[in-house]
Design a protein around this motif. Structure first.
Motif, PDB file in Angstrom:
ATOM      1  N   GLU A   1       0.811  -1.211   0.000  1.00  0.00           N
ATOM      2  CA  GLU A   1       0.000   0.000   0.000  1.00  0.00           C
ATOM      3  C   GLU A   1       0.849   1.267   0.000  1.00  0.00           C
ATOM      4  OE1 GLU A   1      -3.256   0.276   2.661  1.00  0.00           O
ATOM      5  OE2 GLU A   1      -4.076  -1.696   2.146  1.00  0.00           O
ATOM      6  N   GLU A   2       2.036   1.208   0.597  1.00  0.00           N
ATOM      7  CA  GLU A   2       2.850   2.422   0.682  1.00  0.00           C
ATOM      8  C   GLU A   2       3.428   2.864  -0.663  1.00  0.00           C
ATOM      9  OE1 GLU A   2       5.571  -0.958   2.277  1.00  0.00           O
ATOM     10  OE2 GLU A   2       3.438  -0.401   2.314  1.00  0.00           O
ATOM     11  N   VAL A   3       3.386   1.982  -1.680  1.00  0.00           N
ATOM     12  CA  VAL A   3       3.900   2.391  -2.991  1.00  0.00           C
ATOM     13  C   VAL A   3       2.790   2.845  -3.925  1.00  0.00           C
ATOM     14  CG1 VAL A   3       5.817   0.770  -2.785  1.00  0.00           C
ATOM     15  CG2 VAL A   3       3.795   0.108  -4.102  1.00  0.00           C
ATOM     16  N   VAL A   4       1.539   2.603  -3.558  1.00  0.00           N
ATOM     17  CA  VAL A   4       0.432   2.909  -4.463  1.00  0.00           C
ATOM     18  C   VAL A   4       0.309   4.404  -4.709  1.00  0.00           C
ATOM     19  CG1 VAL A   4      -2.071   2.807  -4.788  1.00  0.00           C
ATOM     20  CG2 VAL A   4      -0.843   0.816  -3.878  1.00  0.00           C
ATOM     21  N   MET A   5       0.277   5.198  -3.647  1.00  0.00           N
ATOM     22  CA  MET A   5       0.120   6.638  -3.815  1.00  0.00           C
ATOM     23  C   MET A   5       1.290   7.274  -4.571  1.00  0.00           C
ATOM     24  SD  MET A   5      -0.641   9.662  -0.999  1.00  0.00           S
ATOM     25  CE  MET A   5      -2.150   8.869  -0.413  1.00  0.00           C
ATOM     26  N   PRO A   6       2.552   6.987  -4.214  1.00  0.00           N
ATOM     27  CA  PRO A   6       3.654   7.570  -4.989  1.00  0.00           C
ATOM     28  C   PRO A   6       3.627   7.164  -6.460  1.00  0.00           C
ATOM     29  CG  PRO A   6       4.459   6.703  -2.912  1.00  0.00           C
ATOM     30  CD  PRO A   6       3.047   6.254  -3.034  1.00  0.00           C
ATOM     31  N   ALA A   7       3.269   5.914  -6.739  1.00  0.00           N
ATOM     32  CA  ALA A   7       3.235   5.446  -8.132  1.00  0.00           C
ATOM     33  C   ALA A   7       2.142   6.156  -8.923  1.00  0.00           C
ATOM     34  CB  ALA A   7       3.031   3.937  -8.175  1.00  0.00           C
ATOM     35  N   ILE A   8       0.954   6.251  -8.362  1.00  0.00           N
ATOM     36  CA  ILE A   8      -0.147   6.912  -9.063  1.00  0.00           C
ATOM     37  C   ILE A   8       0.126   8.405  -9.214  1.00  0.00           C
ATOM     38  CG2 ILE A   8      -2.591   7.511  -8.941  1.00  0.00           C
ATOM     39  CD1 ILE A   8      -2.010   4.616  -9.746  1.00  0.00           C
ATOM     40  N   ARG A   9       0.720   9.011  -8.173  1.00  0.00           N
ATOM     41  CA  ARG A   9       1.066  10.433  -8.266  1.00  0.00           C
ATOM     42  C   ARG A   9       2.074  10.658  -9.406  1.00  0.00           C
ATOM     43  NH1 ARG A   9       2.778  11.208  -3.337  1.00  0.00           N
ATOM     44  NH2 ARG A   9       0.837  12.031  -2.465  1.00  0.00           N
ATOM     45  N   ALA A  10       3.043   9.758  -9.537  1.00  0.00           N
ATOM     46  CA  ALA A  10       4.042   9.881 -10.599  1.00  0.00           C
ATOM     47  C   ALA A  10       3.422   9.642 -11.975  1.00  0.00           C
ATOM     48  CB  ALA A  10       5.177   8.883 -10.355  1.00  0.00           C
ATOM     49  N   ILE A  11       2.540   8.656 -12.069  1.00  0.00           N
ATOM     50  CA  ILE A  11       1.866   8.383 -13.336  1.00  0.00           C
ATOM     51  C   ILE A  11       1.030   9.589 -13.771  1.00  0.00           C
ATOM     52  CG2 ILE A  11       0.003   6.995 -14.363  1.00  0.00           C
ATOM     53  CD1 ILE A  11       1.157   4.608 -12.725  1.00  0.00           C
ATOM     54  N   LYS A  12       0.381  10.210 -12.810  1.00  0.00           N
ATOM     55  CA  LYS A  12      -0.395  11.414 -13.126  1.00  0.00           C
ATOM     56  C   LYS A  12       0.507  12.518 -13.648  1.00  0.00           C
ATOM     57  CE  LYS A  12      -3.600  14.781 -11.063  1.00  0.00           C
ATOM     58  NZ  LYS A  12      -2.826  15.973 -11.488  1.00  0.00           N
ATOM     59  N   LYS A  13       1.636  12.704 -13.003  1.00  0.00           N
ATOM     60  CA  LYS A  13       2.562  13.770 -13.390  1.00  0.00           C
ATOM     61  C   LYS A  13       3.149  13.539 -14.785  1.00  0.00           C
ATOM     62  CE  LYS A  13       6.998  15.787 -11.853  1.00  0.00           C
ATOM     63  NZ  LYS A  13       6.579  17.181 -11.616  1.00  0.00           N
ATOM     64  N   VAL A  14       3.554  12.302 -15.048  1.00  0.00           N
ATOM     65  CA  VAL A  14       4.269  11.997 -16.295  1.00  0.00           C
ATOM     66  C   VAL A  14       3.328  11.785 -17.469  1.00  0.00           C
ATOM     67  CG1 VAL A  14       5.739  10.280 -17.430  1.00  0.00           C
ATOM     68  CG2 VAL A  14       6.283  11.074 -15.113  1.00  0.00           C
ATOM     69  N   TRP A  15       2.192  11.165 -17.240  1.00  0.00           N
ATOM     70  CA  TRP A  15       1.298  10.771 -18.335  1.00  0.00           C
ATOM     71  C   TRP A  15       0.065  11.668 -18.431  1.00  0.00           C
ATOM     72  CZ3 TRP A  15      -3.238   7.222 -17.563  1.00  0.00           C
ATOM     73  CH2 TRP A  15      -3.868   6.922 -18.776  1.00  0.00           C
ATOM     74  N   ILE A  16      -0.715  11.753 -17.355  1.00  0.00           N
ATOM     75  CA  ILE A  16      -1.980  12.487 -17.415  1.00  0.00           C
ATOM     76  C   ILE A  16      -1.750  13.982 -17.612  1.00  0.00           C
ATOM     77  CG2 ILE A  16      -4.083  13.099 -16.175  1.00  0.00           C
ATOM     78  CD1 ILE A  16      -3.960  10.398 -14.774  1.00  0.00           C
ATOM     79  N   ASP A  17      -0.930  14.574 -16.739  1.00  0.00           N
ATOM     80  CA  ASP A  17      -0.747  16.029 -16.780  1.00  0.00           C
ATOM     81  C   ASP A  17      -0.130  16.493 -18.089  1.00  0.00           C
ATOM     82  OD1 ASP A  17      -1.790  16.042 -14.254  1.00  0.00           O
ATOM     83  OD2 ASP A  17       0.096  16.487 -13.225  1.00  0.00           O
ATOM     84  N   THR A  18       0.787  15.704 -18.644  1.00  0.00           N
ATOM     85  CA  THR A  18       1.455  16.127 -19.883  1.00  0.00           C
ATOM     86  C   THR A  18       0.509  16.065 -21.074  1.00  0.00           C
ATOM     87  OG1 THR A  18       2.351  13.888 -20.143  1.00  0.00           O
ATOM     88  CG2 THR A  18       3.774  15.525 -19.113  1.00  0.00           C
TER      89      THR A  18
END
Length: 303
Positions: free
Chosen positions: A81-98
């Motif tokens: 569970e401790e890796v879920v939030m950092p991973a999704i936050r990074a995916i949002k930054k790299v993929w969704i936001d761009t």
């Protein structure tokens, strides 16, 4: 479907027989997680995922273990569970936001998959390769190897972890590329650039060897569609300078398939031009601008 129904019928017969015998005392047996007996109260992580992914983008993220979201023949582990939030936050930054920055939120909401399923480990195949991600019908994306995800702001991070993180972004960009070309097909001329070089034996070929025949990765040699989306993915995560380095590193000489360096370079540059043109003509996206933003986001996470 007939085979599946038959298996369920056989299973039902076995269960009925076992229950009717009256010989087994199952009173002390606990429910098996994932088979309907396990429940949990949504916590802060569930709320964060709902607010971050579901509300704005209608994307559901499933991290609680459910074997039936995966190939039941594979041995996998759930994500920590401790890796879920950092991973999704990074995916949002790299993929969704761009993508939203370059193409707008309506574009992203229209074409993005709506269901992410997370696995902590990789999925190993019989031929020795591993599956790091799959997409189903443009709706569901399965992401593996989340337990190895670390960025520079996470405990225990080292520069060696960057390859694993980039691989996760690689998978997402690859699968999203499939959704885009399945919606609007890339030019048929792309398939002619490396005609005759595609092979089912790609897993026995290194990326370096594939580069010598004009492919950006070995997996790109598997078929034309994966060749196209591998170009999209690698160009985005490595950036323009990184892609140029891949092209420049092709050695002199003749490949095992008879390609010269000049031919390999020309093929990769033709593919690059077609990818850039495809994004502009099909979706109105400036690919080089998207590429720059994606690479910058990755560098901010890792370096």
């Amino acid at each position: 479907m007939k085979r599946i129904n038959a298996c369920f019928i056989m299973l039902a017969v076995v269960l009925i027989s076992a229950c009717s015998s009256g010989e087994d005392d199952l009173s002390g047996v606990q429910d098996i997680p994932g088979l309907g007996g396990d429940t949990w109260v949504p916590g802060s992580l569930d709320k964060w995922l709902h607010d971050t992914m579901t509300v704005p983008y209608n994307i559901e993220v499933k991290y609680k273990w459910d074997q039936f979201e995966f190939d039941v023949t594979k041995t996998l582990v759930p994500p920590r569970e401790e890796v879920v939030m950092p991973a999704i936050r990074a995916i949002k930054k790299v993929w969704i936001d761009t993508y939203i920055s370059e193409a707008g939120s309506l574009f992203f909401k229209k074409y993005s998959p709506k269901f992410f399923v997370l696995s902590g480990s990789a999925s190993w195949n019989d031929n020795g390769t591993i599956t790091l991600g799959t997409a189903e019908g443009g709706r569901k994306v399965v992401m593996y190897l989340l337990n190895d995800f670390r960025t520079k702001d996470m405990p225990g991070y080292s520069k060696g972890d960057s390859a694993t993180v980039k691989q996760i972004f690689h998978v997402i960009e690859h699968e999203f590329g499939h959704i885009l070309h399945q919606t609007i097909m890339y030019p048929v001329e792309f398939k002619k650039i490396c005609a005759g070089y595609y092979t089912g034996n790609w897993n026995n070929i290194s990326d370096w060897e594939a580069n010598r025949d004009g492919f950006v990765t070995a997996y790109a040699m598997s078929n034309e569609n994966d060749d196209f989306v591998e170009m999209v993915s690698i160009m985005l995560i490595e950036g323009r300078a990184g892609f140029d380095r891949i092209v420049a590193a092709i050695p002199d000489g003749i490949s095992d398939n008879g390609s010269t360096k000049a031919q390999a370079v020309d093929r990769l540059r033709q593919k690059e031009a077609m990818v850039v043109s495809y994004f502009k003509t099909s979706y109105g996206i400036d690919f080089y601008s998207l590429q720059s933003k994606t690479r910058k986001a990755i560098e901010e996470l890792l370096y």
